[in-house]
Design an enzyme around this catalytic site. Structure first.
Site, PDB file in Angstrom:
ATOM      1  N   LYS A  22       0.838  -1.203   0.000  1.00 32.36           N
ATOM      2  CA  LYS A  22       0.000   0.000   0.000  1.00 32.36           C
ATOM      3  C   LYS A  22       0.871   1.250   0.000  1.00 32.36           C
ATOM      4  CE  LYS A  22      -1.845   1.644   4.021  1.00 32.36           C
ATOM      5  NZ  LYS A  22      -1.486   3.059   4.175  1.00 32.36           N
ATOM      6  N   ASN A  23       1.840   1.290   0.920  1.00 30.27           N
ATOM      7  CA  ASN A  23       2.605   2.529   1.088  1.00 30.27           C
ATOM      8  C   ASN A  23       3.573   2.799  -0.057  1.00 30.27           C
ATOM      9  OD1 ASN A  23       1.245   2.966   3.408  1.00 30.27           O
ATOM     10  ND2 ASN A  23       2.964   2.573   4.798  1.00 30.27           N
ATOM     11  N   CYS A 117      -5.201  12.701  13.943  1.00 30.97           N
ATOM     12  CA  CYS A 117      -5.685  11.365  13.607  1.00 30.97           C
ATOM     13  C   CYS A 117      -5.512  10.478  14.815  1.00 30.97           C
ATOM     14  CB  CYS A 117      -4.961  10.806  12.390  1.00 30.97           C
ATOM     15  SG  CYS A 117      -3.313  10.270  12.735  1.00 30.97           S
ATOM     16  N   ARG A 122       0.474  14.088  14.056  1.00 27.39           N
ATOM     17  CA  ARG A 122       1.022  13.872  12.713  1.00 27.39           C
ATOM     18  C   ARG A 122       1.014  15.121  11.827  1.00 27.39           C
ATOM     19  NH1 ARG A 122      -1.062   8.161  10.376  1.00 27.39           N
ATOM     20  NH2 ARG A 122       0.784   8.288   9.086  1.00 27.39           N
ATOM     21  N   ASP A 308       4.630   0.184  12.132  1.00 26.36           N
ATOM     22  CA  ASP A 308       3.414  -0.457  11.617  1.00 26.36           C
ATOM     23  C   ASP A 308       3.308  -1.930  12.029  1.00 26.36           C
ATOM     24  OD1 ASP A 308       2.638   1.908  10.498  1.00 26.36           O
ATOM     25  OD2 ASP A 308       3.116   1.378   8.439  1.00 26.36           O
ATOM     26  N   ARG A 400      -8.643  -0.461   4.715  1.00 25.84           N
ATOM     27  CA  ARG A 400      -7.738   0.556   4.147  1.00 25.84           C
ATOM     28  C   ARG A 400      -6.395  -0.081   3.771  1.00 25.84           C
ATOM     29  NH1 ARG A 400      -6.072   4.678   7.900  1.00 25.84           N
ATOM     30  NH2 ARG A 400      -4.729   4.990   6.120  1.00 25.84           N
TER      31      ARG A 400
HETATM   32  C1  UD1 Z   1       4.389   6.723   6.805  1.00 23.52           C
HETATM   33  C2  UD1 Z   1       3.542   5.505   6.506  1.00 23.52           C
HETATM   34  C3  UD1 Z   1       2.986   4.928   7.803  1.00 23.52           C
HETATM   35  C4  UD1 Z   1       4.133   4.642   8.772  1.00 23.52           C
HETATM   36  C5  UD1 Z   1       5.009   5.869   8.943  1.00 23.52           C
HETATM   37  C6  UD1 Z   1       6.264   5.593   9.769  1.00 23.52           C
HETATM   38  C7  UD1 Z   1       2.659   5.988   4.308  1.00 23.52           C
HETATM   39  C8  UD1 Z   1       1.472   6.354   3.477  1.00 23.52           C
HETATM   40  N1  UD1 Z   1       2.456   5.920   5.640  1.00 23.52           N
HETATM   41  O1  UD1 Z   1       3.540   7.697   7.421  1.00 23.52           O
HETATM   42  O2  UD1 Z   1       2.311   3.710   7.487  1.00 23.52           O
HETATM   43  O3  UD1 Z   1       3.589   4.299  10.035  1.00 23.52           O
HETATM   44  O4  UD1 Z   1       5.448   6.367   7.667  1.00 23.52           O
HETATM   45  O5  UD1 Z   1       7.001   4.557   9.199  1.00 23.52           O
HETATM   46  O6  UD1 Z   1       3.735   5.723   3.789  1.00 23.52           O
HETATM   47  N2  UD1 Z   1       6.432  14.356  11.464  1.00 23.52           N
HETATM   48  C9  UD1 Z   1       6.444  15.689  11.827  1.00 23.52           C
HETATM   49  N3  UD1 Z   1       6.324  16.632  10.832  1.00 23.52           N
HETATM   50  C10 UD1 Z   1       6.199  16.293   9.511  1.00 23.52           C
HETATM   51  C11 UD1 Z   1       6.192  14.928   9.155  1.00 23.52           C
HETATM   52  C12 UD1 Z   1       6.316  13.978  10.155  1.00 23.52           C
HETATM   53  O7  UD1 Z   1       6.559  16.030  13.004  1.00 23.52           O
HETATM   54  O8  UD1 Z   1       6.089  17.190   8.659  1.00 23.52           O
HETATM   55  C13 UD1 Z   1       6.551  13.312  12.513  1.00 23.52           C
HETATM   56  C14 UD1 Z   1       5.269  12.469  12.656  1.00 23.52           C
HETATM   57  O9  UD1 Z   1       4.315  13.101  13.481  1.00 23.52           O
HETATM   58  C15 UD1 Z   1       5.831  11.210  13.252  1.00 23.52           C
HETATM   59  C16 UD1 Z   1       7.206  11.071  12.570  1.00 23.52           C
HETATM   60  O10 UD1 Z   1       7.525  12.382  12.102  1.00 23.52           O
HETATM   61  O11 UD1 Z   1       6.000  11.365  14.635  1.00 23.52           O
HETATM   62  C17 UD1 Z   1       7.279  10.116  11.405  1.00 23.52           C
HETATM   63  O12 UD1 Z   1       6.183  10.344  10.542  1.00 23.52           O
HETATM   64  P1  UD1 Z   1       6.238  10.056   8.977  1.00 23.52           P
HETATM   65  O13 UD1 Z   1       7.392   9.185   8.635  1.00 23.52           O
HETATM   66  O14 UD1 Z   1       6.101  11.345   8.257  1.00 23.52           O
HETATM   67  O15 UD1 Z   1       4.893   9.224   8.781  1.00 23.52           O
HETATM   68  P2  UD1 Z   1       4.012   9.219   7.484  1.00 23.52           P
HETATM   69  O16 UD1 Z   1       4.873   9.528   6.328  1.00 23.52           O
HETATM   70  O17 UD1 Z   1       2.779  10.038   7.716  1.00 23.52           O
END
Ligand code: UD1
Length: 431
Positions: A22-23, A117, A122, A308, A400
């Site tokens: 998915k990701n 969420c 996030r 995950d 999902r």
């Molecule tokens: C992606 C995956 C999700 C997985 C996660 C971590 C997808 C669609 N989803 O989510 O399944 O659990 O990686 O491996 O690929 N953060 C900030 N600011 C930002 C961006 C992130 O503070 O602008 C923080 C987030 O709150 C979190 C951490 O960074 O604490 C990591 O998040 P991130 O790797 O961005 O997760 P996703 O990309 O949303």
């Protein structure tokens, strides 16, 4: 609303074919926005997040054709809109991924700001800061991120991410491939899904070096072409079935999973007492009639233990021999499944971002509620090991991210079925 009814106590025996990730599929589909030519994508999983992404692309004016093998042709030659609306973003946060490509190709984009969420706040601040560094002007108005590039084209920049962010790295990768000049992404995510996206972009003519390392260098090009791409297998789906087999004392062969995607998870299963054999395109796990041993887990960015898979290992520890800790270091508030497991008899204490789990010999069935995607997988696994019939409610979360979960588990001997409210009422009336 659909529910899953699971009668626990059996062991899982058999074979599961792993679906496309998915990701990886989500950003690859969205990468079609970067070109006016056709992108043909194979191994797309049959999931609700994919349908949402296709709806989002359709809303933007992208033409999407799906054939009977679920291979998808996406063409973004004529766009009708540059806006990802709230209705779609609220159901799938990964919609933020359209921001980078729209800005890179059209110099303008609007994306609804994803709200809070179930697994924490996030934010997307790192995406926005990095795009500003490349010359975008970004504001937030009426709940929407409004971004434009005054000169029309983004400029290469050196970006150091404060935290490792998976979709942040993907968004910037897609922004940088069409930017003027060279971009360097430091502290970039090394997840296999980022590498898969980079592979697709390179096939489209992008110039990228270092994907899979923490520094990625991108030399912008003027235009990208169409390409064909096969999405990598879903390591989280695969890991979930391995834990299901380990927790039920079963034996499972996973087909269609590549080597190297699941090393941190396999190491922990090994520590828990499972015999795991890894082949070229398959993994065999044997835990026949054994109870797992408790294993400590701490989540970390790839190649560390994936967040995950945290919920599934929490369940494994709940019925293991001994006491273990599970520490969540990526997301705040990602322990919503703990309360539901406690209702099934699990002995778990929460201290900050660590769960202390004392294994019990049996869980007992209960009516439980799924709260997010991976938490719902953990509750399904709990249902498989619990004594009696478990009802997992709100399983739209599971749809999902898990391709035909009840069919795949039933094929391996699980007693599981899906019912809708209506059919449950009919069943009760017959009884
Ligand atoms: C992606 C995956 C999700 C997985 C996660 C971590 C997808 C669609 N989803 O989510 O399944 O659990 O990686 O491996 O690929 N953060 C900030 N600011 C930002 C961006 C992130 O503070 O602008 C923080 C987030 O709150 C979190 C951490 O960074 O604490 C990591 O998040 P991130 O790797 O961005 O997760 P996703 O990309 O949303």
């Amino acid at each position: 609303m659909d529910k899953l009814l699971i009668t626990g106590g059996g062991t899982l025996q058999g074979e599961v074919r792993v679906a496309g990730a998915k990701n990886a599929a989500l950003p690859v589909l969205i990468a079609a926005l970067l070109t006016d030519q056709t992108l043909r994508i194979r191994n797309i999983p049959h999931l609700r997040d994919i349908t949402t992404t296709l709806e989002l692309l359709g809303h933007l004016g992208v033409s999407v054709q799906v054939d009977e093998k679920l291979e998808i042709e996406v063409n973004a030659a004529d766009l009708a809109s540059r806006c990802a609306p709230y209705e779609l973003v609220k159901t799938m946060r990964a919609s933020i991924l359209v921001l980078g490509p729209l800005l890179a190709r059209f110099g303008q984009a609007e994306v609804s700001l994803p709200g809070g969420c179930a697994i924490g706040s996030r934010p997307v601040d790192l995406h926005l800061k990095a795009l500003e560094k490349m010359g975008a002007e970004v504001s937030v108005e009426a709940g929407y991120i409004k971004a434009r590039v005054p000169g029309g084209r983004l400029c290469g920049a050196r970006i150091i991410f404060d935290m490792v962010t998976v979709t942040g790295t993907e968004n910037l990768l897609m922004a940088a491939v069409l930017a003027q000049g060279r971009t360097v992404l430091e502290n970039a995510a090394r997840e296999p899904e980022v590498v898969d996206l980079a592979r697709c972009l390179v096939n489209m003519g992008a110039r990228i070096q270092g994907a899979g390392l923490d520094t990625i260098e991108i030399e912008g090009v003027d235009a990208l072409s169409g390409a064909e791409h096969t999405v990598i297998p879903d390591r989280i789906e695969a890991g979930t079935y391995l834990v299901a087999a380990a927790a039920t004392g079963g034996r499972l062969r996973l087909r269609g999973i590549s080597n190297g995607l699941l090393d941190a998870v396999i190491a922990k299963l090994d520590e828990a007492g499972a015999a795991v054999m890894v082949g070229e395109q398959e993994i065999l796990l044997d835990m026949t009639h054994k109870r797992p041993r408790a294993v400590n887990v701490r989540t970390a960015p790839f190649p560390g233990f994936p967040t995950d898979m945290q919920a599934q290992f929490l369940l494994l520890n709940a019925i293991a021999e001994g006491t273990a800790t599970v520490t969540e270091s990526i997301f705040e508030n990602r322990f919503m499944h703990v309360q539901e497991l406690q209702r099934m008899g699990a002995d778990i204490d929460l201290k900050g971002n660590t769960a202390i789990i004392r294994g019990v010999p049996h869980l007992s069935a209960a009516q439980v509620m799924a709260t997010d995607l991976r938490a719902s997988a953990c509750l399904v696994l709990a249902g498989l090991v619990a004594q009696g019939q478990t009802v997992v409610d709100r399983i739209y979360h599971i749809d999902r991210g898990y391709d035909c979960i009840e069919e795949k588990l039933a094929q391996c001997g699980a007693d599981i079925c899906r019912v809708s409210d209506g059919s449950q009422r009919r069943l009760a009336a017959v009884r």
